[in-house]
Design an enzyme around this catalytic site. Sequence first.
Site, PDB file in Angstrom:
ATOM      1  N   HIS A 100      -2.574  -7.558   3.677  1.00  0.00           N
ATOM      2  CA  HIS A 100      -3.104  -8.897   3.081  1.00  0.00           C
ATOM      3  C   HIS A 100      -2.159  -9.822   2.385  1.00  0.00           C
ATOM      4  O   HIS A 100      -2.598 -10.619   2.244  1.00  0.00           O
ATOM      5  CB  HIS A 100      -4.273  -8.319   2.360  1.00  0.00           C
ATOM      6  CG  HIS A 100      -5.456  -9.200   2.555  1.00  0.00           C
ATOM      7  ND1 HIS A 100      -6.741  -9.199   2.126  1.00  0.00           N
ATOM      8  CD2 HIS A 100      -5.457 -10.457   2.938  1.00  0.00           C
ATOM      9  CE1 HIS A 100      -7.695  -9.910   2.361  1.00  0.00           C
ATOM     10  NE2 HIS A 100      -7.009 -10.761   2.826  1.00  0.00           N
ATOM     11  N   ASP A 123     -13.815  -8.100   1.684  1.00  0.00           N
ATOM     12  CA  ASP A 123     -12.854  -7.044   1.335  1.00  0.00           C
ATOM     13  C   ASP A 123     -13.323  -6.170   0.263  1.00  0.00           C
ATOM     14  O   ASP A 123     -14.222  -6.471  -0.568  1.00  0.00           O
ATOM     15  CB  ASP A 123     -11.512  -7.791   0.630  1.00  0.00           C
ATOM     16  CG  ASP A 123     -10.280  -7.043   0.561  1.00  0.00           C
ATOM     17  OD1 ASP A 123     -10.283  -5.953   0.466  1.00  0.00           O
ATOM     18  OD2 ASP A 123      -9.294  -7.848   0.668  1.00  0.00           O
ATOM     19  N   HIS A 125     -11.649  -5.066  -1.752  1.00  0.00           N
ATOM     20  CA  HIS A 125     -10.832  -5.106  -2.913  1.00  0.00           C
ATOM     21  C   HIS A 125     -10.776  -6.771  -3.549  1.00  0.00           C
ATOM     22  O   HIS A 125     -10.995  -7.564  -2.753  1.00  0.00           O
ATOM     23  CB  HIS A 125      -9.335  -4.760  -2.674  1.00  0.00           C
ATOM     24  CG  HIS A 125      -9.070  -3.334  -2.321  1.00  0.00           C
ATOM     25  ND1 HIS A 125      -9.128  -3.102  -0.824  1.00  0.00           N
ATOM     26  CD2 HIS A 125      -9.079  -2.317  -2.646  1.00  0.00           C
ATOM     27  CE1 HIS A 125      -9.047  -1.948  -0.568  1.00  0.00           C
ATOM     28  NE2 HIS A 125      -8.897  -1.403  -1.724  1.00  0.00           N
ATOM     29  N   ASP A 127      -7.787  -8.168  -4.708  1.00  0.00           N
ATOM     30  CA  ASP A 127      -6.506  -8.584  -4.438  1.00  0.00           C
ATOM     31  C   ASP A 127      -6.217  -9.796  -5.586  1.00  0.00           C
ATOM     32  O   ASP A 127      -5.615 -10.651  -4.775  1.00  0.00           O
ATOM     33  CB  ASP A 127      -6.336  -9.174  -2.940  1.00  0.00           C
ATOM     34  CG  ASP A 127      -6.645  -8.073  -2.044  1.00  0.00           C
ATOM     35  OD1 ASP A 127      -6.366  -6.665  -2.429  1.00  0.00           O
ATOM     36  OD2 ASP A 127      -6.807  -8.305  -0.752  1.00  0.00           O
ATOM     37  N   HIS A 140       0.246  -6.914  -1.290  1.00  0.00           N
ATOM     38  CA  HIS A 140      -1.171  -7.087  -0.783  1.00  0.00           C
ATOM     39  C   HIS A 140      -2.406  -7.086  -1.705  1.00  0.00           C
ATOM     40  O   HIS A 140      -3.437  -7.068  -1.360  1.00  0.00           O
ATOM     41  CB  HIS A 140      -1.364  -6.021   0.499  1.00  0.00           C
ATOM     42  CG  HIS A 140      -1.820  -4.715   0.174  1.00  0.00           C
ATOM     43  ND1 HIS A 140      -2.308  -3.872   1.069  1.00  0.00           N
ATOM     44  CD2 HIS A 140      -1.649  -4.200  -0.930  1.00  0.00           C
ATOM     45  CE1 HIS A 140      -2.753  -2.691   0.433  1.00  0.00           C
ATOM     46  NE2 HIS A 140      -2.209  -2.597  -0.958  1.00  0.00           N
ATOM     47  N   ASP A 227     -10.368  -8.606   5.690  1.00  0.00           N
ATOM     48  CA  ASP A 227      -9.713  -7.272   5.363  1.00  0.00           C
ATOM     49  C   ASP A 227     -10.809  -6.201   5.972  1.00  0.00           C
ATOM     50  O   ASP A 227     -11.805  -6.210   5.660  1.00  0.00           O
ATOM     51  CB  ASP A 227      -9.520  -7.185   3.824  1.00  0.00           C
ATOM     52  CG  ASP A 227      -8.476  -6.261   3.698  1.00  0.00           C
ATOM     53  OD1 ASP A 227      -8.713  -4.985   4.475  1.00  0.00           O
ATOM     54  OD2 ASP A 227      -8.027  -6.035   2.494  1.00  0.00           O
ATOM     55  N   ASP A 229     -10.606  -3.112   5.810  1.00  0.00           N
ATOM     56  CA  ASP A 229     -11.143  -2.202   4.702  1.00  0.00           C
ATOM     57  C   ASP A 229     -12.533  -2.556   4.022  1.00  0.00           C
ATOM     58  O   ASP A 229     -12.844  -1.812   3.350  1.00  0.00           O
ATOM     59  CB  ASP A 229     -10.054  -1.701   3.849  1.00  0.00           C
ATOM     60  CG  ASP A 229      -9.691  -2.742   2.636  1.00  0.00           C
ATOM     61  OD1 ASP A 229     -10.622  -3.447   2.274  1.00  0.00           O
ATOM     62  OD2 ASP A 229      -8.623  -2.889   2.247  1.00  0.00           O
ATOM     63  N   GLU A 272      -5.128  -6.002   7.641  1.00  0.00           N
ATOM     64  CA  GLU A 272      -5.088  -4.700   7.316  1.00  0.00           C
ATOM     65  C   GLU A 272      -5.254  -3.538   8.474  1.00  0.00           C
ATOM     66  O   GLU A 272      -5.615  -2.485   8.064  1.00  0.00           O
ATOM     67  CB  GLU A 272      -5.959  -4.313   6.102  1.00  0.00           C
ATOM     68  CG  GLU A 272      -5.353  -5.233   4.768  1.00  0.00           C
ATOM     69  CD  GLU A 272      -3.980  -4.562   4.283  1.00  0.00           C
ATOM     70  OE1 GLU A 272      -3.891  -3.179   4.383  1.00  0.00           O
ATOM     71  OE2 GLU A 272      -3.392  -5.252   3.347  1.00  0.00           O
TER      72      GLU A 272
HETATM   73  N1  LIG Z   1      -5.643  -5.620   0.739  1.00  0.00           N
HETATM   74  C1  LIG Z   1      -5.710  -4.724   0.181  1.00  0.00           C
HETATM   75  N2  LIG Z   1      -6.088  -3.643   0.966  1.00  0.00           N
HETATM   76  N3  LIG Z   1      -5.573  -4.610  -1.041  1.00  0.00           N
HETATM   77  C2  LIG Z   1      -5.679  -3.480  -1.712  1.00  0.00           C
HETATM   78  C3  LIG Z   1      -5.126  -3.362  -3.254  1.00  0.00           C
HETATM   79  C4  LIG Z   1      -5.507  -1.990  -3.874  1.00  0.00           C
HETATM   80  C5  LIG Z   1      -5.003  -2.110  -5.304  1.00  0.00           C
HETATM   81  N4  LIG Z   1      -6.080  -2.806  -5.971  1.00  0.00           N
HETATM   82  C6  LIG Z   1      -3.576  -2.593  -5.551  1.00  0.00           C
HETATM   83  O1  LIG Z   1      -3.531  -3.711  -6.413  1.00  0.00           O
HETATM   84  O2  LIG Z   1      -2.699  -1.818  -5.111  1.00  0.00           O
HETATM   85 MN   LIG Z   2      -7.508  -7.230   0.964  1.00  0.00          MN
HETATM   86 MN   LIG Z   3      -8.978  -4.330   0.903  1.00  0.00          MN
END
Ligand SMILES: NC(=[NH2+])NCCC[C@H](N)C(=O)O
Ligand SMILES: [Mn+2]
Ligand SMILES: [Mn+2]
Length: 300
Positions: A100, A123, A125, A127, A140, A227, A229, A272
């Site tokens: 990402h 997502d 998350h 991010d 990411h 994303d 996920d 991702e």
């Molecule tokens: N694009 C993603 N899958 N991001 C996941 C980030 C996970 C976590 N918040 C980190 O900063 O490491």
């Molecule tokens: Mn993401």
């Molecule tokens: Mn994510």
Amino acid sequence: MNNKMSVIGVPMDLGQSRRGVDMGPSAMRYAGAIEKLQSLKEDIHDLGDIAIERPDSQQEQDDTNLKNLPQVIKANEELASLVDGVIEKGRFPVILGGDHSIAIGSLAGISRHYNDLGVIWYDAHGDLNSGETSPSGNIHGMPLAVSLGIGHDKLINLHGDGPKIKAENIVIVGARSLDPGERELIRERGIKVFTMHEIDRMGMPKVMEETINYLKERTDGIHLSLDLDGLDPSEAPGVGTPVIGGMTYRESHLAMEMLAESGVITSAEFVEVNPILDEKNKTGEMAVGLMGSLFGEKLK
Ligand SMILES: NC(=[NH2+])NCCC[C@H](N)C(=O)O
Ligand SMILES: [Mn+2]
Ligand SMILES: [Mn+2]
């Protein structure tokens, strides 16, 4: 929606720590991404994949905790120029990731063409981390913050100085894993977030209706950053940072169909997908299925 599309693959996995997401573009191409787009739109250019530098094992870690920073910058600069050129030619960019962190380049290239670019961040998350708040040093986990102007200078000023988007033009859909610094930023900046709690309570139709209406009245273009996920790992296992309790494939299809009907999306990326962690390319196929719905596929 624009019938002319250009596809850009970004085979990069350096924005996080689990190898394999660099094969995401191949996995989605193998699952028929280009053929799917060709069946729905009249003019598809496949620009192929960007060349990605490998990390140098001799490389000295700089003064930041950001992993592979020089390579991530380089790839994103290239992506930003490409995307910028695609829109300049009046075409719709479809970006295939990669992790990402490539959204930094996408948004830098796209935002040049809009005064008020909207972003739907689909997502698990937020991010929204920076070097200071990141638990991992993985870039990411930072692209949305960077695009808001928070984080490392070289990332913020990539392909044009300063912030690329405004906090009030973002909607995060599907969040269920937010770090403390991310929560604070969401509160401080008033970023609109539909967590899984809201999706369960309101249902996806209402969530998407509100998302579309909210962004429609304040933006002049909307980028979808999807994303994989965001989906539940029981259905989409091929991702590097899975979080249980996610959106179903059905809910995600509905979300894409509602976006297609609204006609508001002006650029999109799918990120991702990690085929090494996947089951027989199921997640890559899901990404292509969602692309179909986003770009107007109907069964009757
Ligand atoms: N694009 C993603 N899958 N991001 C996941 C980030 C996970 C976590 N918040 C980190 O900063 O490491
Ligand atoms: Mn993401
Ligand atoms: Mn994510």
